[in-house]
Design a protein around this motif. Sequence first.
Motif, PDB file in Angstrom:
ATOM      1  N   ARG A   1     -54.224 -85.648 -86.606  1.00  0.00           N
ATOM      2  CA  ARG A   1     -55.298 -85.000 -85.946  1.00  0.00           C
ATOM      3  C   ARG A   1     -56.337 -86.016 -85.538  1.00  0.00           C
ATOM      4  NH1 ARG A   1     -54.613 -81.785 -91.039  1.00  0.00           N
ATOM      5  NH2 ARG A   1     -53.851 -79.748 -90.345  1.00  0.00           N
ATOM      6  N   PRO A   2     -56.847 -86.041 -84.429  1.00  0.00           N
ATOM      7  CA  PRO A   2     -57.970 -86.858 -84.019  1.00  0.00           C
ATOM      8  C   PRO A   2     -59.122 -86.799 -84.466  1.00  0.00           C
ATOM      9  CG  PRO A   2     -57.523 -85.017 -82.223  1.00  0.00           C
ATOM     10  CD  PRO A   2     -56.620 -84.899 -83.195  1.00  0.00           C
ATOM     11  N   ARG A   3     -59.836 -88.015 -84.896  1.00  0.00           N
ATOM     12  CA  ARG A   3     -60.941 -88.099 -85.340  1.00  0.00           C
ATOM     13  C   ARG A   3     -61.897 -88.682 -84.496  1.00  0.00           C
ATOM     14  NH1 ARG A   3     -60.578 -89.349 -91.921  1.00  0.00           N
ATOM     15  NH2 ARG A   3     -59.389 -87.643 -92.411  1.00  0.00           N
ATOM     16  N   ARG A   4     -63.255 -88.226 -84.368  1.00  0.00           N
ATOM     17  CA  ARG A   4     -64.142 -88.921 -83.378  1.00  0.00           C
ATOM     18  C   ARG A   4     -64.615 -90.143 -84.174  1.00  0.00           C
ATOM     19  NH1 ARG A   4     -68.354 -84.154 -81.836  1.00  0.00           N
ATOM     20  NH2 ARG A   4     -67.298 -83.516 -79.600  1.00  0.00           N
ATOM     21  N   ALA A   5     -64.630 -91.210 -83.263  1.00  0.00           N
ATOM     22  CA  ALA A   5     -65.008 -92.661 -83.577  1.00  0.00           C
ATOM     23  C   ALA A   5     -66.473 -92.507 -83.780  1.00  0.00           C
ATOM     24  CB  ALA A   5     -64.539 -93.654 -82.528  1.00  0.00           C
ATOM     25  N   GLY A   6     -66.709 -93.512 -84.653  1.00  0.00           N
ATOM     26  CA  GLY A   6     -67.921 -93.593 -85.040  1.00  0.00           C
ATOM     27  C   GLY A   6     -68.754 -94.598 -83.757  1.00  0.00           C
ATOM     28  N   THR A   7     -70.154 -94.218 -83.876  1.00  0.00           N
ATOM     29  CA  THR A   7     -70.757 -94.821 -82.393  1.00  0.00           C
ATOM     30  C   THR A   7     -71.794 -95.807 -82.957  1.00  0.00           C
ATOM     31  OG1 THR A   7     -72.423 -92.972 -82.355  1.00  0.00           O
ATOM     32  CG2 THR A   7     -70.417 -92.749 -81.005  1.00  0.00           C
ATOM     33  N   ILE A   8     -72.291 -96.796 -82.065  1.00  0.00           N
ATOM     34  CA  ILE A   8     -73.306 -97.781 -82.331  1.00  0.00           C
ATOM     35  C   ILE A   8     -74.420 -97.245 -81.771  1.00  0.00           C
ATOM     36  CG2 ILE A   8     -74.198 -99.978 -82.011  1.00  0.00           C
ATOM     37  CD1 ILE A   8     -71.118-100.842 -81.531  1.00  0.00           C
ATOM     38  N   HIS A   9     -75.616 -97.251 -82.592  1.00  0.00           N
ATOM     39  CA  HIS A   9     -76.789 -96.825 -82.127  1.00  0.00           C
ATOM     40  C   HIS A   9     -77.289 -97.643 -80.840  1.00  0.00           C
ATOM     41  CE1 HIS A   9     -80.953 -95.385 -82.107  1.00  0.00           C
ATOM     42  NE2 HIS A   9     -80.661 -94.345 -82.684  1.00  0.00           N
ATOM     43  N   PRO A  10     -77.852 -96.790 -79.752  1.00  0.00           N
ATOM     44  CA  PRO A  10     -78.409 -97.560 -78.508  1.00  0.00           C
ATOM     45  C   PRO A  10     -79.323 -98.684 -79.188  1.00  0.00           C
ATOM     46  CG  PRO A  10     -78.659 -94.952 -78.268  1.00  0.00           C
ATOM     47  CD  PRO A  10     -78.207 -95.510 -79.512  1.00  0.00           C
ATOM     48  N   VAL A  11     -80.229 -98.581 -79.912  1.00  0.00           N
ATOM     49  CA  VAL A  11     -81.084 -99.670 -80.025  1.00  0.00           C
ATOM     50  C   VAL A  11     -80.282-100.763 -81.060  1.00  0.00           C
ATOM     51  CG1 VAL A  11     -82.996-100.291 -81.713  1.00  0.00           C
ATOM     52  CG2 VAL A  11     -83.064 -98.184 -80.548  1.00  0.00           C
ATOM     53  N   SER A  12     -79.432-100.522 -81.821  1.00  0.00           N
ATOM     54  CA  SER A  12     -78.626-101.554 -82.350  1.00  0.00           C
ATOM     55  C   SER A  12     -77.731-102.233 -81.531  1.00  0.00           C
ATOM     56  CB  SER A  12     -77.756-100.860 -83.554  1.00  0.00           C
ATOM     57  OG  SER A  12     -78.499-100.191 -84.365  1.00  0.00           O
ATOM     58  N   GLN A  13     -77.077-101.487 -80.348  1.00  0.00           N
ATOM     59  CA  GLN A  13     -76.558-101.850 -79.604  1.00  0.00           C
ATOM     60  C   GLN A  13     -77.209-103.098 -78.551  1.00  0.00           C
ATOM     61  OE1 GLN A  13     -73.423 -99.789 -77.546  1.00  0.00           O
ATOM     62  NE2 GLN A  13     -73.735-100.475 -75.457  1.00  0.00           N
ATOM     63  N   VAL A  14     -78.284-102.694 -78.184  1.00  0.00           N
ATOM     64  CA  VAL A  14     -79.109-103.459 -77.354  1.00  0.00           C
ATOM     65  C   VAL A  14     -79.641-104.560 -78.081  1.00  0.00           C
ATOM     66  CG1 VAL A  14     -81.224-103.372 -76.060  1.00  0.00           C
ATOM     67  CG2 VAL A  14     -79.750-101.687 -75.509  1.00  0.00           C
ATOM     68  N   MET A  15     -79.826-104.357 -79.299  1.00  0.00           N
ATOM     69  CA  MET A  15     -80.356-105.464 -80.054  1.00  0.00           C
ATOM     70  C   MET A  15     -79.057-106.565 -80.205  1.00  0.00           C
ATOM     71  SD  MET A  15     -82.388-105.634 -83.942  1.00  0.00           S
ATOM     72  CE  MET A  15     -83.343-104.295 -83.263  1.00  0.00           C
ATOM     73  N   ASP A  16     -78.078-106.271 -80.331  1.00  0.00           N
ATOM     74  CA  ASP A  16     -76.863-107.245 -80.353  1.00  0.00           C
ATOM     75  C   ASP A  16     -76.671-107.598 -79.065  1.00  0.00           C
ATOM     76  OD1 ASP A  16     -76.508-106.864 -83.098  1.00  0.00           O
ATOM     77  OD2 ASP A  16     -75.044-105.247 -82.701  1.00  0.00           O
ATOM     78  N   GLU A  17     -76.788-107.104 -78.001  1.00  0.00           N
ATOM     79  CA  GLU A  17     -76.662-107.492 -76.693  1.00  0.00           C
ATOM     80  C   GLU A  17     -77.579-108.754 -76.426  1.00  0.00           C
ATOM     81  OE1 GLU A  17     -76.694-104.578 -73.807  1.00  0.00           O
ATOM     82  OE2 GLU A  17     -75.031-103.405 -74.442  1.00  0.00           O
ATOM     83  N   VAL A  18     -78.944-108.336 -76.720  1.00  0.00           N
ATOM     84  CA  VAL A  18     -80.053-109.516 -76.256  1.00  0.00           C
ATOM     85  C   VAL A  18     -79.665-110.700 -77.202  1.00  0.00           C
ATOM     86  CG1 VAL A  18     -82.431-109.672 -76.797  1.00  0.00           C
ATOM     87  CG2 VAL A  18     -81.832-107.502 -75.819  1.00  0.00           C
ATOM     88  N   THR A  19     -79.486-110.423 -78.516  1.00  0.00           N
ATOM     89  CA  THR A  19     -79.088-111.710 -79.323  1.00  0.00           C
ATOM     90  C   THR A  19     -78.070-112.543 -78.840  1.00  0.00           C
ATOM     91  OG1 THR A  19     -79.912-110.451 -81.389  1.00  0.00           O
ATOM     92  CG2 THR A  19     -78.683-112.367 -81.780  1.00  0.00           C
ATOM     93  N   ALA A  20     -77.016-111.798 -78.368  1.00  0.00           N
ATOM     94  CA  ALA A  20     -75.909-112.559 -77.732  1.00  0.00           C
ATOM     95  C   ALA A  20     -76.277-113.459 -76.480  1.00  0.00           C
ATOM     96  CB  ALA A  20     -74.820-111.630 -77.237  1.00  0.00           C
ATOM     97  N   ILE A  21     -77.149-112.824 -75.728  1.00  0.00           N
ATOM     98  CA  ILE A  21     -77.632-113.510 -74.438  1.00  0.00           C
ATOM     99  C   ILE A  21     -78.414-114.697 -74.631  1.00  0.00           C
ATOM    100  CG2 ILE A  21     -79.002-113.148 -72.135  1.00  0.00           C
ATOM    101  CD1 ILE A  21     -78.109-110.380 -72.231  1.00  0.00           C
ATOM    102  N   PHE A  22     -79.451-114.506 -75.309  1.00  0.00           N
ATOM    103  CA  PHE A  22     -80.351-115.626 -75.876  1.00  0.00           C
ATOM    104  C   PHE A  22     -79.668-116.774 -76.715  1.00  0.00           C
ATOM    105  CE2 PHE A  22     -83.734-112.663 -74.776  1.00  0.00           C
ATOM    106  CZ  PHE A  22     -84.497-113.528 -73.933  1.00  0.00           C
ATOM    107  N   ALA A  23     -78.662-116.306 -77.565  1.00  0.00           N
ATOM    108  CA  ALA A  23     -77.866-117.428 -78.054  1.00  0.00           C
ATOM    109  C   ALA A  23     -77.107-118.368 -77.161  1.00  0.00           C
ATOM    110  CB  ALA A  23     -76.821-116.602 -79.170  1.00  0.00           C
ATOM    111  N   ASP A  24     -76.666-117.701 -76.049  1.00  0.00           N
ATOM    112  CA  ASP A  24     -76.137-118.644 -75.129  1.00  0.00           C
ATOM    113  C   ASP A  24     -77.035-119.600 -74.399  1.00  0.00           C
ATOM    114  OD1 ASP A  24     -73.522-117.478 -75.393  1.00  0.00           O
ATOM    115  OD2 ASP A  24     -73.468-116.249 -73.700  1.00  0.00           O
TER     116      ASP A  24
END
Length: 360
Positions: free
Chosen positions: A99-122
């Motif tokens: 039976r298919p189960r819905r995958a968990g999602t990353i909260h938009p704020v958490s996702q953007v925080m990770d994106e911003v961190t990755a960009i500045f880390a570079d």
Amino acid sequence: MNALDVLKAKYLDGIAQAAEEAALEELRLAALGKKGEISLKMRELGQMSPEERQTTGAALNVLKNEIDAALRAKKEALADAALDARLRNEWLDVTLPGRPRRAGTIHPVSQVMDEVTAIFADMGFAVAEGPQIESDWYNFDALNIAPEHPARQEHDTFFMARDAADPRPPHVLRTHTSPVQIRAMQKTGAPIRVIAPGRVYRMDMDQTHTPMFHQVEALALGKDISMANLKWVLEEFCKTFFEVPSVELRFRASHFPFTEPSAEVDIRCSWEGGQLKIGEGNSWMEILGSGMVHPKVLEAGGIDPAEWQGFAFGMGIDRLAMLKYGIPDLRAFFESDLRWLRHYGFAALDLPTVFGGLSK
């Protein structure tokens, strides 16, 4: 047939005919319970002669063990029969797809925080963290915010309750992540390149503001860092974060107590068909505040302003998420309604980088 043989036949026949565990329990109590027939027989041993007691006692123990063994065997047989019946009536086709189960999602704020961190880390920026409950000095004084500044009034800031006789300085829920910059300077000195993402708290409560939101602030100090370096960093960040080949930024003179000179930063954009497009068009949108770190702030961080200089800037992570992913409503962040997250497709996370596009 003596009395013990009669008891034995009675209970062994009853156990053999029992069809459920409740009936077995009734038989056990009737025979071996505190007031059971065999238990009462055991109590009569004290009234017998030593010879009778020895003979009858041994016989009663044998009878007790036989009945107990018969009860256990019957209980196991009933359990096996129940399992067999269940296996006959219940079955599972293991060849069917799961039976298919819905995958968990990353909260938009958490996702953007990770994106911003990755960009500045570079770009060589480390992540610095600090407490969410700050002293009045770190949150205001060290950042050159005067005592009469409106942000230091109770209608703008969450001050922590304190007894009148408490000698400690006032504490607040931090109103920005700028105190982390002071702590980072005190800890590592200069040169330094850090970002400080995290929660902040202000007494803003209306349709477009909430009392808790998220910021990311950056600090870079060196011997000859200038506004030109600040502009390059912001341009590279915006191109990577918004995934566009080029951006145009506009710096407008402004005032912040902790930077001098200070500038609001706008980005060129368009709103064709109600959709935001970054890097093109005839409109401008403010995205952050920035400037060169004020000498008094450097001194508060233990840095000699005659030797070191640098830039700082700050922006709202919640606003960045809304701009990039076209989220028009703050309820997507704060009402914990998963329908909002699924509607905007937050699931697996790909982190953009400055030099390598999307990292997998």
